[in-house]
Motif scaffolding. Sequence first.
Motif, PDB file in Angstrom:
ATOM      1  N   THR A  82       0.803  -1.222   0.000  1.00  9.49           N
ATOM      2  CA  THR A  82       0.000   0.000   0.000  1.00  9.49           C
ATOM      3  C   THR A  82       0.836   1.273   0.000  1.00  9.49           C
ATOM      4  N   ALA A 113       0.142   3.565  -2.740  1.00  8.35           N
ATOM      5  CA  ALA A 113      -1.222   4.083  -2.647  1.00  8.35           C
ATOM      6  C   ALA A 113      -1.367   5.142  -1.561  1.00  8.35           C
ATOM      7  N   LEU A 114      -0.250   5.520  -0.933  1.00  8.01           N
ATOM      8  CA  LEU A 114      -0.249   6.606   0.048  1.00  8.01           C
ATOM      9  C   LEU A 114       0.536   7.818  -0.429  1.00  8.01           C
ATOM     10  N   ARG A 134      -5.619   9.812   0.896  1.00  8.47           N
ATOM     11  CA  ARG A 134      -4.185   9.702   1.157  1.00  8.47           C
ATOM     12  C   ARG A 134      -3.721  10.782   2.124  1.00  8.47           C
ATOM     13  N   PRO A 160      -4.683   4.518   2.401  1.00  2.63           N
ATOM     14  CA  PRO A 160      -4.251   4.139   1.055  1.00  2.63           C
ATOM     15  C   PRO A 160      -5.444   4.166   0.088  1.00  2.63           C
ATOM     16  N   ARG A 194      -6.627   4.207  -4.348  1.00  2.00           N
ATOM     17  CA  ARG A 194      -6.334   4.078  -5.769  1.00  2.00           C
ATOM     18  C   ARG A 194      -7.549   4.532  -6.569  1.00  2.00           C
ATOM     19  N   HIS A 254      -8.275   1.363   1.073  1.00  2.00           N
ATOM     20  CA  HIS A 254      -7.763   0.239   1.840  1.00  2.00           C
ATOM     21  C   HIS A 254      -8.122   0.438   3.308  1.00  2.00           C
ATOM     22  N   TRP A 288      -9.436  -3.913   0.329  1.00  2.00           N
ATOM     23  CA  TRP A 288      -9.708  -2.851  -0.636  1.00  2.00           C
ATOM     24  C   TRP A 288     -11.217  -2.816  -0.900  1.00  2.00           C
ATOM     25  N   ASP A 335      -2.455   3.294  -9.014  1.00  3.97           N
ATOM     26  CA  ASP A 335      -1.900   4.166  -7.990  1.00  3.97           C
ATOM     27  C   ASP A 335      -1.902   5.628  -8.413  1.00  3.97           C
TER      28      ASP A 335
END
Length: 214
Positions: free
Chosen positions: A2, A5-6, A86, A91, A93, A126, A131, A182
């Motif tokens: 993840t 994704a942050l 984020r 996290p 996407r 997340h 997810w 991402d």
Amino acid sequence: MTAAALAPTAFINSDHPDIRAFAAAHAGSGSPRDKAVALAAAVRDAVPYSLYAFQVAPEPLVASAVLAAPSAYCVPKAVLLAATARAAGIPARVGFADVRNHLTSPRFEAMMDEPNFRWHAYTALHIEGRWLKATPAFDRVLCEKNGVAVLTFDGTQDSIFQPFDTAGRKSMEYIAFHGEFDDLPYDRFASEMRRIYPRLLANLARIRAERTAL
């Protein structure tokens, strides 16, 4: 898994001061799930949804620009939710799917190159090891105006469409998924939109130009 994704990206610019301020104002101080639920609702209603905002220029697709826009469509709103999530440490996407919207207005449908909406966007969040999909596109005012239940995200299950409106008519159905990313896969997305919807993009550009000239 993840970490990417942050991180802030070119489109999901979660480090922008306006994005951070929005997240701080709306996420609250609860659990990650509570924050995700609050941000999904806040983004849904902060920027009104409009199909007439559909375009593929890159600048209006950057999260901080979306936050300042008078209206937006599903893709920029999904990017905005990912950025605010984020910024709140969740996290996130951007995901894409093809959908059939049975409640599209006849006027707009007449401009479309085909009946389906390709590359409709949602946000994947997340939460507690899973997810989950959330769709922040359709704001409360729009839903109430069109007799469709407001789409809410509770942080425990996917929330991606209203299958029926309040009168029981079929509203939206998903046809195919393209994956979750991402960052906005801009080149691929823009290329597909120009290939699939050349007439629609031209018509909407003309409408925006006419409105600007008034």
